[in-house]
Motif scaffolding. Structure first.
Motif, mmCIF file in Angstrom:
data_model
loop_
_atom_site.group_PDB
_atom_site.id
_atom_site.type_symbol
_atom_site.label_atom_id
_atom_site.label_comp_id
_atom_site.label_asym_id
_atom_site.label_seq_id
_atom_site.Cartn_x
_atom_site.Cartn_y
_atom_site.Cartn_z
ATOM 1 N N TRP A 73 -44.970 33.174 45.198
ATOM 2 C CA TRP A 73 -43.973 34.217 45.484
ATOM 3 C C TRP A 73 -44.430 35.182 46.583
ATOM 4 C CZ3 TRP A 73 -45.970 39.047 44.905
ATOM 5 C CH2 TRP A 73 -47.100 39.170 44.096
ATOM 6 N N SER A 74 -45.736 35.143 46.954
ATOM 7 C CA SER A 74 -46.224 36.133 47.926
ATOM 8 C C SER A 74 -46.053 35.660 49.372
ATOM 9 C CB SER A 74 -47.709 36.417 47.674
ATOM 10 O OG SER A 74 -48.449 35.218 47.792
ATOM 11 N N CYS A 75 -45.792 34.363 49.546
ATOM 12 C CA CYS A 75 -45.696 33.785 50.897
ATOM 13 C C CYS A 75 -44.856 32.513 50.785
ATOM 14 C CB CYS A 75 -47.094 33.447 51.409
ATOM 15 S SG CYS A 75 -47.930 32.230 50.371
ATOM 16 N N PRO A 76 -44.433 31.934 51.889
ATOM 17 C CA PRO A 76 -43.626 30.713 51.804
ATOM 18 C C PRO A 76 -44.423 29.535 51.215
ATOM 19 C CG PRO A 76 -43.408 31.754 53.957
ATOM 20 C CD PRO A 76 -44.533 32.458 53.259
ATOM 21 N N TYR A 77 -43.698 28.649 50.556
ATOM 22 C CA TYR A 77 -44.298 27.447 49.951
ATOM 23 C C TYR A 77 -44.324 26.352 51.020
ATOM 24 C CZ TYR A 77 -44.971 24.033 46.118
ATOM 25 O OH TYR A 77 -45.450 23.074 45.271
ATOM 26 N N SER A 78 -45.159 26.608 52.025
ATOM 27 C CA SER A 78 -45.215 25.692 53.164
ATOM 28 C C SER A 78 -46.649 25.190 53.306
ATOM 29 C CB SER A 78 -44.786 26.451 54.427
ATOM 30 O OG SER A 78 -45.394 25.886 55.555
ATOM 31 N N LEU A 79 -46.798 23.870 53.301
ATOM 32 C CA LEU A 79 -48.155 23.299 53.313
ATOM 33 C C LEU A 79 -48.934 23.737 54.540
ATOM 34 C CD1 LEU A 79 -47.247 19.710 52.055
ATOM 35 C CD2 LEU A 79 -48.188 21.626 50.741
ATOM 36 N N GLU A 80 -48.226 24.021 55.635
ATOM 37 C CA GLU A 80 -48.916 24.415 56.880
ATOM 38 C C GLU A 80 -49.523 25.811 56.756
ATOM 39 O OE1 GLU A 80 -45.386 23.303 57.431
ATOM 40 O OE2 GLU A 80 -46.399 21.364 57.257
ATOM 41 N N THR A 81 -48.823 26.713 56.082
ATOM 42 C CA THR A 81 -49.268 28.121 56.108
ATOM 43 C C THR A 81 -49.971 28.580 54.819
ATOM 44 O OG1 THR A 81 -47.006 28.719 55.491
ATOM 45 C CG2 THR A 81 -47.573 28.906 57.811
ATOM 46 N N LEU A 82 -49.917 27.778 53.752
ATOM 47 C CA LEU A 82 -50.530 28.218 52.486
ATOM 48 C C LEU A 82 -52.021 28.557 52.645
ATOM 49 C CD1 LEU A 82 -48.672 25.810 50.048
ATOM 50 C CD2 LEU A 82 -48.717 28.303 49.842
ATOM 51 N N PRO A 83 -52.803 27.726 53.345
ATOM 52 C CA PRO A 83 -54.238 28.066 53.454
ATOM 53 C C PRO A 83 -54.462 29.419 54.127
ATOM 54 C CG PRO A 83 -53.899 25.767 54.017
ATOM 55 C CD PRO A 83 -52.528 26.378 53.883
ATOM 56 N N SER A 84 -53.701 29.731 55.187
ATOM 57 C CA SER A 84 -53.943 31.018 55.855
ATOM 58 C C SER A 84 -53.370 32.191 55.064
ATOM 59 C CB SER A 84 -53.397 31.000 57.284
ATOM 60 O OG SER A 84 -52.019 30.733 57.239
ATOM 61 N N ASP A 85 -52.464 31.925 54.130
ATOM 62 C CA ASP A 85 -51.931 32.991 53.273
ATOM 63 C C ASP A 85 -52.767 33.198 52.015
ATOM 64 O OD1 ASP A 85 -49.677 33.999 54.629
ATOM 65 O OD2 ASP A 85 -48.513 32.225 54.128
ATOM 66 N N ALA A 86 -53.807 32.362 51.830
ATOM 67 C CA ALA A 86 -54.568 32.412 50.567
ATOM 68 C C ALA A 86 -55.355 33.716 50.443
ATOM 69 C CB ALA A 86 -55.498 31.212 50.494
ATOM 70 N N GLU A 87 -55.525 34.179 49.209
ATOM 71 C CA GLU A 87 -56.215 35.452 48.928
ATOM 72 C C GLU A 87 -57.436 35.191 48.038
ATOM 73 O OE1 GLU A 87 -53.371 38.407 47.523
ATOM 74 O OE2 GLU A 87 -51.801 37.570 48.797
ATOM 75 N N ASP A 88 -58.431 36.051 48.202
ATOM 76 C CA ASP A 88 -59.691 35.894 47.464
ATOM 77 C C ASP A 88 -59.623 36.761 46.193
ATOM 78 O OD1 ASP A 88 -62.243 35.799 46.510
ATOM 79 O OD2 ASP A 88 -63.199 36.608 48.322
ATOM 80 N N ILE A 89 -59.165 36.153 45.111
ATOM 81 C CA ILE A 89 -58.935 36.925 43.883
ATOM 82 C C ILE A 89 -60.268 37.396 43.294
ATOM 83 C CG2 ILE A 89 -57.983 36.847 41.532
ATOM 84 C CD1 ILE A 89 -55.986 34.702 42.578
ATOM 85 N N ASP A 90 -61.229 36.475 43.159
ATOM 86 C CA ASP A 90 -62.516 36.856 42.534
ATOM 87 C C ASP A 90 -63.267 37.871 43.390
ATOM 88 O OD1 ASP A 90 -61.877 35.173 40.512
ATOM 89 O OD2 ASP A 90 -63.180 33.528 41.177
ATOM 90 N N GLY A 91 -63.062 37.803 44.690
ATOM 91 C CA GLY A 91 -63.742 38.740 45.598
ATOM 92 C C GLY A 91 -63.036 40.091 45.663
ATOM 93 N N GLY A 92 -61.969 40.245 44.902
ATOM 94 C CA GLY A 92 -61.253 41.532 44.865
ATOM 95 C C GLY A 92 -60.449 41.790 46.121
ATOM 96 N N ALA A 93 -60.173 40.721 46.906
ATOM 97 C CA ALA A 93 -59.411 40.910 48.141
ATOM 98 C C ALA A 93 -58.059 40.212 48.015
ATOM 99 C CB ALA A 93 -60.191 40.369 49.335
ATOM 100 N N SER A 94 -57.312 40.614 47.004
ATOM 101 C CA SER A 94 -56.004 40.003 46.797
ATOM 102 C C SER A 94 -54.943 41.094 46.653
ATOM 103 C CB SER A 94 -56.002 39.123 45.546
ATOM 104 O OG SER A 94 -54.686 38.705 45.262
ATOM 105 N N PRO A 95 -54.241 41.404 47.742
ATOM 106 C CA PRO A 95 -53.203 42.434 47.653
ATOM 107 C C PRO A 95 -52.137 42.089 46.618
ATOM 108 C CG PRO A 95 -53.359 41.531 49.912
ATOM 109 C CD PRO A 95 -54.391 40.834 49.088
ATOM 110 N N SER A 96 -51.853 40.791 46.452
ATOM 111 C CA SER A 96 -50.785 40.403 45.514
ATOM 112 C C SER A 96 -51.207 40.694 44.080
ATOM 113 C CB SER A 96 -50.461 38.910 45.660
ATOM 114 O OG SER A 96 -50.169 38.630 47.003
#
Ligand SMILES: NC(=O)CCC(=O)C(=O)O
Length: 298
Positions: free
Chosen positions: A62-85
């Protein structure tokens, strides 16, 4: 031949603070603008909480488009505490004292990208993290071709989590197609919350059927939440929508169409017990006859 067996580790007894409560399925319209998606999601969750919902379920991706091309660059680091979503979900959960099944977002970890759902408690802490187990692959010539493993790595663990609103088994979309997962969750006495993004090709025929099958076979609640259908989406992947809440007898307790909306329904946990008493499938089950075995596939 190896028998397949389901032997989950013991869980502590569920600490359920509510037997009856409202659940909200936030069927969001997702755009390429992450800030806009977070703002829309926040507003919808706050409105649902203000309307009395104690449990919020969010869509798959829900935070970004469900597009295989862009999902990796939209990914967030949850364990590292760097996830705005996830930070946004935690803030709202704590501010409104609600439980959130956070749909899913692309998560980056250990050089990989996962399709990940966080469950957040009313104090804002992450109670559990589920990484989608079954990645979606489909190739129907002239219709749809989609290979989720081009963007994601699959998770390794089913997820059952105790929350204020009950013991919940988590699934993400294609996870719902595998009855063994819901059976495993049922064996741990809980209900099942897949967040989803079924597509037009399989959604119309199967989405409703899948949810009702998992609910009725296992006599549990199934709540699903999808993104809204984007009328301007690329034909590669058009979302089906139709988030819904199904009861343990197959009752439709809440249902959305394909547009952006919040569907709210009531979960009464006593219905699980009463359904199982009225129709004691577990007692009738001929477990002595069913033995799943791994067979060598040619
Ligand atoms: N996002 C998904 O996992 C889609 C699953 C789906 O549409 C199916 O038919 O299965």
């Amino acid at each position: 031949m190896v028998p397949t067996s389901v032997s989950p580790p013991p869980l502590r007894p569920p600490q359920v603070n509510m037997q009856k409560y409202q659940v909200a399925l936030c069927q969001l319209l997702v755009s390429p603008d992450k800030e806009e998606n977070l703002a829309r999601a926040r507003a919808r969750i706050e409105a649902a909480a203000d309307a009395g919902a104690m449990l919020i379920v969010m869509p798959e991706i829900w935070s970004c488009p469900y597009s295989l091309e862009t999902l990796p660059s939209d990914a967030e680091d949850i364990d590292g505490g760097a996830s705005p979503s996830i930070s946004m979900l935690s803030e709202v959960a704590a501010a409104r004292k609600i439980t959130i099944v956070g749909g899913s977002i692309p998560e980056k970890a250990s050089g990989k990208v996962f399709n990940t759902c966080c469950v957040i408690g009313p104090d804002g802490h992450i109670l559990a993290k589920h990484r989608k187990l079954h990645l979606f692959e489909i190739d129907i010539p002239g219709d749809i071709k989609f290979k989720e493993s081009d963007a994601f790595t699959g998770g390794q663990e089913p997820t059952v989590v105790d929350t204020d609103v009950g013991r919940i088994g988590i699934g993400i979309c294609h996870d719902i197609r595998f009855p063994e997962l819901a059976m495993l969750y049922r064996s741990r006495e809980k209900y099942f919350f897949p967040s989803s993004a079924f597509n037009m090709s399989t959604g119309e025929l199967l989405w409703d059927l899948m949810q009702k099958s998992r609910a009725v076979d296992n006599q549990l609640f199934v709540a699903t939440c999808s993104p809204a259908r984007d009328p301007d989406a690329k034909p590669q992947y058009i979302i089906w929508g139709h988030s819904s809440l199904i009861g343990p007898f197959g009752e439709v307790l809440a249902a959305a169409g394909h547009e952006e909306t919040t569907a709210i329904g009531e979960i009464d946990l006593s219905m699980i017990q009463s359904t199982r008493e009225s129709l004691p499938l577990e007692m009738q089950s001929r477990g002595d006859l069913y033995r799943l075995v791994d067979v060598q596939r040619q």
